[in-house]
Scaffold this motif. Structure first.
Motif, short mmCIF file in Angstrom:
data_model
loop_
_atom_site.label_atom_id
_atom_site.label_comp_id
_atom_site.label_asym_id
_atom_site.label_seq_id
_atom_site.Cartn_x
_atom_site.Cartn_y
_atom_site.Cartn_z
N LEU A 160 15.90 3.42 0.35
CA LEU A 160 15.57 2.93 1.69
C LEU A 160 16.61 1.92 2.16
N PRO A 161 16.84 1.85 3.47
CA PRO A 161 17.92 0.99 3.98
C PRO A 161 17.71 -0.50 3.72
N TRP A 162 16.48 -0.92 3.46
CA TRP A 162 16.24 -2.35 3.18
C TRP A 162 16.20 -2.66 1.68
N GLY A 163 16.61 -1.71 0.86
CA GLY A 163 16.73 -1.99 -0.56
C GLY A 163 17.71 -3.11 -0.83
N VAL A 164 17.42 -3.92 -1.84
CA VAL A 164 18.23 -5.10 -2.14
C VAL A 164 18.82 -4.99 -3.54
N VAL A 165 20.08 -5.35 -3.66
CA VAL A 165 20.73 -5.43 -4.97
C VAL A 165 20.60 -6.86 -5.46
N PHE A 166 19.73 -7.07 -6.44
CA PHE A 166 19.45 -8.42 -6.93
C PHE A 166 20.48 -8.83 -7.98
N PRO A 167 20.94 -10.07 -7.93
CA PRO A 167 21.98 -10.51 -8.88
C PRO A 167 21.49 -10.53 -10.33
N THR A 168 20.19 -10.60 -10.54
CA THR A 168 19.65 -10.63 -11.90
C THR A 168 19.40 -9.23 -12.47
N ASP A 169 19.63 -8.21 -11.68
CA ASP A 169 19.38 -6.84 -12.11
C ASP A 169 20.57 -6.33 -12.93
N PRO A 170 20.39 -5.99 -14.20
CA PRO A 170 21.51 -5.53 -15.02
C PRO A 170 22.10 -4.20 -14.54
N LEU A 171 21.30 -3.40 -13.84
CA LEU A 171 21.80 -2.11 -13.36
C LEU A 171 22.53 -2.21 -12.02
N GLN A 172 22.26 -3.29 -11.29
CA GLN A 172 22.90 -3.52 -9.99
C GLN A 172 22.73 -2.33 -9.04
N VAL A 173 21.46 -1.94 -8.88
CA VAL A 173 21.12 -0.87 -7.94
C VAL A 173 20.18 -1.44 -6.87
N ALA A 174 20.11 -0.77 -5.74
CA ALA A 174 19.21 -1.22 -4.67
C ALA A 174 17.76 -1.04 -5.10
N ARG A 175 16.95 -2.06 -4.89
CA ARG A 175 15.55 -2.02 -5.31
C ARG A 175 14.63 -2.46 -4.16
N HIS A 176 13.36 -2.06 -4.29
CA HIS A 176 12.35 -2.52 -3.35
C HIS A 176 12.23 -4.05 -3.44
N PRO A 177 12.33 -4.76 -2.31
CA PRO A 177 12.05 -6.20 -2.34
C PRO A 177 10.54 -6.43 -2.36
N SER A 178 9.93 -6.12 -3.50
CA SER A 178 8.48 -6.14 -3.59
C SER A 178 7.90 -7.54 -3.37
N GLN A 179 8.69 -8.57 -3.62
CA GLN A 179 8.22 -9.94 -3.36
C GLN A 179 7.92 -10.12 -1.87
N LEU A 180 8.80 -9.55 -1.02
CA LEU A 180 8.61 -9.68 0.43
C LEU A 180 7.46 -8.79 0.91
N TYR A 181 7.27 -7.65 0.28
CA TYR A 181 6.12 -6.82 0.61
C TYR A 181 4.83 -7.62 0.40
N GLU A 182 4.76 -8.31 -0.74
CA GLU A 182 3.56 -9.10 -1.04
C GLU A 182 3.44 -10.29 -0.10
N ALA A 183 4.56 -10.92 0.24
CA ALA A 183 4.52 -12.05 1.17
C ALA A 183 3.93 -11.63 2.50
N VAL A 184 4.30 -10.45 2.97
CA VAL A 184 3.80 -9.97 4.27
C VAL A 184 2.34 -9.53 4.17
N LEU A 185 2.01 -8.73 3.15
CA LEU A 185 0.66 -8.18 3.04
C LEU A 185 -0.36 -9.22 2.59
N GLU A 186 -0.09 -9.90 1.47
CA GLU A 186 -1.05 -10.83 0.89
C GLU A 186 -1.00 -12.19 1.57
N GLY A 187 0.13 -12.48 2.22
CA GLY A 187 0.28 -13.77 2.87
C GLY A 187 0.04 -13.70 4.36
N LEU A 188 1.01 -13.18 5.09
CA LEU A 188 0.97 -13.22 6.56
C LEU A 188 -0.15 -12.37 7.13
N LEU A 189 -0.19 -11.08 6.77
CA LEU A 189 -1.19 -10.18 7.36
C LEU A 189 -2.61 -10.61 7.01
#
Length: 274
Positions: A160-189
């Motif tokens: 997906l275009p909003w995938g993020v390459v995290f500096p702590t990821d040993p594979l250095q591939v784009a991943r779901h920013p699941s922290q932000l998903y939770e911030a929006v769903l469990e927090g804001l919404l």
């Protein structure tokens, strides 16, 4: 897309470093207490016009809330996520420098603190859980944003275009920013849903209803996000190649929320005028 250049250390004073994660905990409690003060002060929102305890006492409770979140979160992580390791290394239980906090444990600790505090004030303990449900989303939002800044608890690989390459990821591939998903769903919404319930439908007049709405909303959001969030390395997937500990721990919360909502809706509605 690349991970934004955000230092997980907010500022340092000599050898002492203050991280965004610690500030998120502190700010979450302070903002939650401030919002809770406004709710408690508006007595017409509550069952029979009586909040669980006086608004001025929220600042005393905030201190106990901070302790209960930290202690409960750590104990929950030890018990739920890495018990064999801590049984072999018991001194590591008090070492929080390596992280290791369980939201579910922190929630249980906070609930226990709220119930005991409210009973000491001779208030309605169900209403105190409603208060927690109304304010907890603030801390969840800030905590998940801090997880993102720490580049931890990220998700599975994605195209997906909003995938993020995290500096702590040993594979250095784009991943779901699941922290932000939770911030929006469990927090804001969830905050907006509960705000609608408390100020439009006066749900606080039916003790247990807001707590139940929060529990259902949180559990469903967490279970959903867990499908794209990587499980803890030491646990992995527990069943069927996709069930995680986070999902399992969320099921009792979901069931408890359903029970609370069903109970609250069967009780007489307090007919105070808006």
């Amino acid at each position: 897309m690349p991970f934004p250049d955000i230092d997980p250390i907010a500022f340092a004073i000599g050898p002492f470093a203050i991280r965004w994660y610690a500030l998120a905990y502190l700010l979450g409690v302070l903002l939650g207490a401030a919002y809770g003060y406004l709710l408690l002060r508006n007595e017409r929102l509550w069952h029979r016009g009586a909040p669980p305890f006086p608004a001025k006492d929220i600042w005393d409770f905030a201190f106990w809330a901070m302790l209960s979140i930290v202690i409960g979160g750590r104990v929950g992580y030890v018990l739920f996520y890495n018990l064999p390791y801590y049984l072999q290394n018991p001194l590591e239980i008090i070492n929080t420098l390596d992280g290791g906090m369980s939201y579910h444990g922190g929630m249980l600790g906070l609930m226990l603190a709220a119930i005991l505090f409210t009973l000491s004030k001779k208030g309605n303990w169900l209403s105190s859980l409603d208060l927690l449900g109304a304010v907890a989303t603030i801390g969840i939002f800030l905590g998940r944003v801090a997880n993102y800044i720490n580049a931890e608890l990220y998700g599975a690989p994605t195209d997906l275009p909003w995938g993020v390459v995290f500096p702590t990821d040993p594979l250095q591939v784009a991943r779901h920013p699941s922290q932000l998903y939770e911030a929006v769903l469990e927090g804001l919404l969830l905050f907006l849903v509960i705000r609608l319930a408390t100020h439009v439908f006066y749900a606080l007049r039916q003790p247990g209803l807001v707590a139940g709405i929060f529990a259902i909303g949180y559990a469903l959001s967490r279970i959903l996000v867990e499908f794209v969030r990587l499980p803890d390395v030491q646990l992995g997937y527990l069943y069927l190649g996709w069930v995680t500990m986070g999902q399992i721990l969320s099921l009792p919360i979901l069931l408890g929320g359903i029970v609370l909502v069903a109970y609250a809706l069967t009780r007489p509605v307090n007919q105070l005028r808006p």
